[in-house]
Design a protein around this motif. Structure first.
Motif, PDB file in Angstrom:
ATOM      1  N   ASN A 187      70.314  15.006  -3.947  1.00 29.50           N
ATOM      2  CA  ASN A 187      71.035  13.750  -4.190  1.00 29.50           C
ATOM      3  C   ASN A 187      71.236  13.114  -2.580  1.00 29.50           C
ATOM      4  O   ASN A 187      72.835  12.690  -3.178  1.00 29.50           O
ATOM      5  N   GLN A 188      71.475  13.801  -1.853  1.00 31.72           N
ATOM      6  CA  GLN A 188      72.857  13.590  -1.110  1.00 31.72           C
ATOM      7  C   GLN A 188      73.404  12.223  -0.361  1.00 31.72           C
ATOM      8  O   GLN A 188      74.431  12.339  -0.363  1.00 31.72           O
ATOM      9  N   ASN A 189      72.078  11.380  -0.384  1.00 34.56           N
ATOM     10  CA  ASN A 189      72.479  10.015   0.214  1.00 34.56           C
ATOM     11  C   ASN A 189      72.283   9.170  -0.500  1.00 34.56           C
ATOM     12  O   ASN A 189      72.082   8.248   0.162  1.00 34.56           O
ATOM     13  N   GLN A 190      72.090   9.287  -1.827  1.00 33.74           N
ATOM     14  CA  GLN A 190      71.440   8.311  -2.522  1.00 33.74           C
ATOM     15  C   GLN A 190      71.893   8.672  -3.931  1.00 33.74           C
ATOM     16  O   GLN A 190      72.701   8.843  -4.805  1.00 33.74           O
ATOM     17  N   ILE A 191      71.815   7.783  -5.109  1.00 34.95           N
ATOM     18  CA  ILE A 191      71.622   7.472  -6.361  1.00 34.95           C
ATOM     19  C   ILE A 191      70.938   8.322  -6.949  1.00 34.95           C
ATOM     20  O   ILE A 191      69.766   8.593  -6.561  1.00 34.95           O
ATOM     21  N   ILE A 192      71.293   8.785  -8.266  1.00 38.08           N
ATOM     22  CA  ILE A 192      71.105   9.980  -8.882  1.00 38.08           C
ATOM     23  C   ILE A 192      69.986   9.311  -9.901  1.00 38.08           C
ATOM     24  O   ILE A 192      71.224   8.834 -10.688  1.00 38.08           O
ATOM     25  N   THR A 193      68.683  10.110 -10.014  1.00 38.39           N
ATOM     26  CA  THR A 193      68.377   9.332 -10.905  1.00 38.39           C
ATOM     27  C   THR A 193      67.469  10.661 -11.591  1.00 38.39           C
ATOM     28  O   THR A 193      67.221  11.154 -11.561  1.00 38.39           O
ATOM     29  N   PRO A 194      66.717  10.195 -13.044  1.00 40.19           N
ATOM     30  CA  PRO A 194      66.232  10.562 -13.640  1.00 40.19           C
ATOM     31  C   PRO A 194      65.381  11.622 -12.891  1.00 40.19           C
ATOM     32  O   PRO A 194      64.951  12.884 -13.723  1.00 40.19           O
ATOM     33  N   LYS A 195      64.904  11.576 -11.638  1.00 34.78           N
ATOM     34  CA  LYS A 195      63.910  11.849 -10.956  1.00 34.78           C
ATOM     35  C   LYS A 195      63.862  13.507 -11.107  1.00 34.78           C
ATOM     36  O   LYS A 195      63.395  14.030 -11.007  1.00 34.78           O
ATOM     37  N   SER A 196      65.298  13.427 -10.675  1.00 34.50           N
ATOM     38  CA  SER A 196      66.082  14.535 -10.408  1.00 34.50           C
ATOM     39  C   SER A 196      66.681  15.624 -11.412  1.00 34.50           C
ATOM     40  O   SER A 196      66.679  16.653 -11.409  1.00 34.50           O
ATOM     41  N   ILE A 235      76.112  21.110 -13.538  1.00 33.75           N
ATOM     42  CA  ILE A 235      75.106  20.445 -12.916  1.00 33.75           C
ATOM     43  C   ILE A 235      74.573  19.542 -12.656  1.00 33.75           C
ATOM     44  O   ILE A 235      74.257  18.365 -11.420  1.00 33.75           O
ATOM     45  N   VAL A 236      76.559  18.708 -12.300  1.00 28.79           N
ATOM     46  CA  VAL A 236      76.176  17.979 -11.076  1.00 28.79           C
ATOM     47  C   VAL A 236      76.422  17.569  -9.713  1.00 28.79           C
ATOM     48  O   VAL A 236      76.345  16.946  -9.249  1.00 28.79           O
ATOM     49  N   GLU A 237      76.995  18.510  -9.603  1.00 31.06           N
ATOM     50  CA  GLU A 237      76.914  19.609  -8.510  1.00 31.06           C
ATOM     51  C   GLU A 237      75.225  19.750  -7.566  1.00 31.06           C
ATOM     52  O   GLU A 237      74.910  19.466  -6.071  1.00 31.06           O
ATOM     53  N   ARG A 238      74.819  20.148  -8.328  1.00 37.62           N
ATOM     54  CA  ARG A 238      73.509  20.767  -8.250  1.00 37.62           C
ATOM     55  C   ARG A 238      72.776  19.865  -7.886  1.00 37.62           C
ATOM     56  O   ARG A 238      71.986  19.310  -6.989  1.00 37.62           O
ATOM     57  N   LEU A 239      73.184  18.389  -8.751  1.00 36.47           N
ATOM     58  CA  LEU A 239      72.172  17.000  -8.503  1.00 36.47           C
ATOM     59  C   LEU A 239      72.556  16.271  -6.763  1.00 36.47           C
ATOM     60  O   LEU A 239      72.353  15.350  -6.545  1.00 36.47           O
ATOM     61  N   CYS A 240      74.127  16.547  -7.049  1.00 33.31           N
ATOM     62  CA  CYS A 240      74.295  16.455  -5.743  1.00 33.31           C
ATOM     63  C   CYS A 240      73.703  17.088  -4.310  1.00 33.31           C
ATOM     64  O   CYS A 240      73.799  15.749  -3.773  1.00 33.31           O
ATOM     65  N   THR A 241      73.356  18.376  -4.300  1.00 35.07           N
ATOM     66  CA  THR A 241      72.870  18.624  -3.351  1.00 35.07           C
ATOM     67  C   THR A 241      71.609  18.603  -3.333  1.00 35.07           C
ATOM     68  O   THR A 241      70.811  17.879  -2.579  1.00 35.07           O
TER      69      THR A 241
END
Length: 486
Positions: free
Chosen positions: A381-390, A373-379
């Protein structure tokens, strides 16, 4: 003072070389020095050195008879048309104990520029040194296997201590835990911290190989042992792991016939290849992993009890992620850094609402699921902080499976069940929801679930934690967070 042609040619190779006699008159001035001074060599010969080289101290050398090393002086460089500072050595010349002259040579041209250049190079060396120090620390962490096991929860700390206690021994170790908790990571740590760390580490998945082939994979076979066998035979995993460690993953899937043979290998430390007649002595440490209840398999006559007690000298019970949720923030950060490096992304981190969302999920796939799941979220949100929107896909997953805070509370509602009609999961797509409202609803639902569990258990926190399917430390943290005093 006559000088041979070869010697003169040699002196021309020195930067800014000059010789004076005992009367402080120039006997020789090489071409590079003449160019710097803006004069010809012929003009300088026979002239007092103080008239040709401003600020020189060569006459002082004739008075003291002592050398001056690394002395700085400033001259006007006619080739560059600017003042330069040079460093030079001045040496007295003796013959038969009598001072007959002096010589000087530049050892550093344009000191200011050179020092500046050296500072630049030194800064680059320091920067490179810091880089290699960082890489060395990374390598040290890489080879410190326990550091690769991310987390500092009480359960994990106790397991790491157990590993440290038994790594130096040759005792068999049984690692149990649900799928995705990272059992193989613990097995490798045991090997890398043991005296066998420089010897082979071999692993085999007993569930991934057909039963009829598993025996030859484990014990090897002789030439012509069966149809399709290699003409030269083949060593098995035990032979390949000799003097090292053999990991038997999914040991619960091993057929009963092979369990009997494995037991004999563990007791005798010798094997026979399939189709062979001679025994082969081995020295292998066994580590077994399983996600099954071996005692239940014993009751079902699917696993030998004598083998169970032989491999279960030391058991490591790896807790599921839902029982050590305090490790989630550290694991999340670890995986973000991992995939930043692998995918060349620059994710800053996950904000508190996302980490809170992670805390509400039961993680049936454990650490492996969190990593994916973190790998998916990193993809995303490539250049920003991960937020609930993702995290809409995860929110839907929590709601659909009704695993928010566990499903042991019979009347526990799905994640968004108490939302206002305009924001319910059935009427509004996840992409259109108010994420701030969602985070608040998550916390409200979590608080109500905790209060309900405490009411059902008459305030017994240990029972409430079991009912909520979380550990007691997590419950105490949430009680303090939500100011629940019951």
């Amino acid at each position: 003072m006559k000088v041979s042609r070869l010697l003169l040619d040699a002196l021309e190779t020195f930067p800014n070389f000059v010789i004076i006699d005992k009367n402080a008159k120039i006997v020789y001035l090489n071409d590079s020095y003449a160019n710097l001074l803006g004069i010809s060599q012929e003009h300088a010969i026979g002239q007092p050195v103080v008239d040709i080289i401003p600020g020189t101290r060569m006459a002082e050398i004739l008075k003291t008879g002592k050398p001056e090393i690394g002395h700085l002086m400033t001259l006007y460089d006619h080739t560059k048309q600017q003042d330069i500072t040079i460093a030079c050595n001045r040496m007295p010349i003796y013959r038969d104990g009598q001072l007959i002259g002096a010589a000087a040579v530049t050892i550093m041209q344009d000191v200011v520029h050179t020092v500046s250049q050296l500072n630049t190079e030194l800064s680059a060396v320091r920067k490179e040194n810091e880089y290699y120090k960082h890489e060395l620390n990374m390598l040290r962490n890489q080879f410190d296997s326990l550091n690769r096991i991310v987390g500092h929860s009480t359960a994990l700390t106790e397991i790491k201590q157990t590993i440290s206690d038994y790594t130096a021994s040759n005792l068999p170790i049984l690692i149990t835990g649900e799928t995705g908790v990272g059992k193989e990571l613990f097995a490798r740590a045991i090997h890398e911290l043991s005296p066998r760390k420089l010897n082979p580490y071999v692993k085999i998945n007993c569930a991934a190989i057909p039963a009829e082939l598993l025996e030859s994979e484990l014990f090897g076979y002789e030439a012509g042992a069966f149809s399709g066998a290699s003409k030269t035979g083949k060593p098995g995993k035990f032979e390949l792991a000799n003097q090292g460690t053999l990991l038997l993953d999914e040991i619960g899937e091993m057929p009963l016939t092979l369990q009997s043979k494995l037991l004999r290998v563990l007791q005798e430390q010798e094997i026979e290849r399939v189709g062979g007649v001679k025994t082969i002595q081995i020295n292998v440490r066994i580590i077994c992993c399983t996600n099954q209840n071996l005692q239940q398999l014993i009751r079902e006559k699917k696993f030998r009890s004598d083998l169970y007690y032989r491999i279960n000298t030391v058991e490591l019970k790896i807790p599921p992620l839902r029982d050590r949720k305090e490790d989630i923030p550290e694991l999340t950060e670890h995986f973000i850094q991992k995939y930043n490096n692998e995918h060349d992304t620059h994710v800053v981190g996950a904000n508190t609402d996302v980490l809170q969302l992670f805390q509400t999920y039961q993680w049936p796939g454990n650490v492996r699921e969190l990593e994916h799941i973190v790998e998916r979220l990193c993809t995303i949100n490539q250049n920003q902080i991960i937020t609930p929107k993702s995290c809409g896909f995860l929110i839907d997953q929590i709601s659909n499976t009704q695993q928010f805070l566990g499903n042991k509370i019979a009347d526990s509602e799905p994640l968004l069940a108490k939302s206002e009609p305009a924001h319910t999961a059935t009427s509004v797509p996840a992409s259109e929801m108010s994420w701030n409202d969602l985070a608040q609803k998550i916390q409200t639902t979590e608080r109500e679930a905790i209060i309900q569990a405490l009411l059902q258990t008459n305030g017994n926190k240990a029972k409430a934690a079991r009912l909520l399917n979380i550990d007691r430390s997590s419950l105490y943290y949430k009680l303090k967070k939500y100011n629940i005093t019951k």
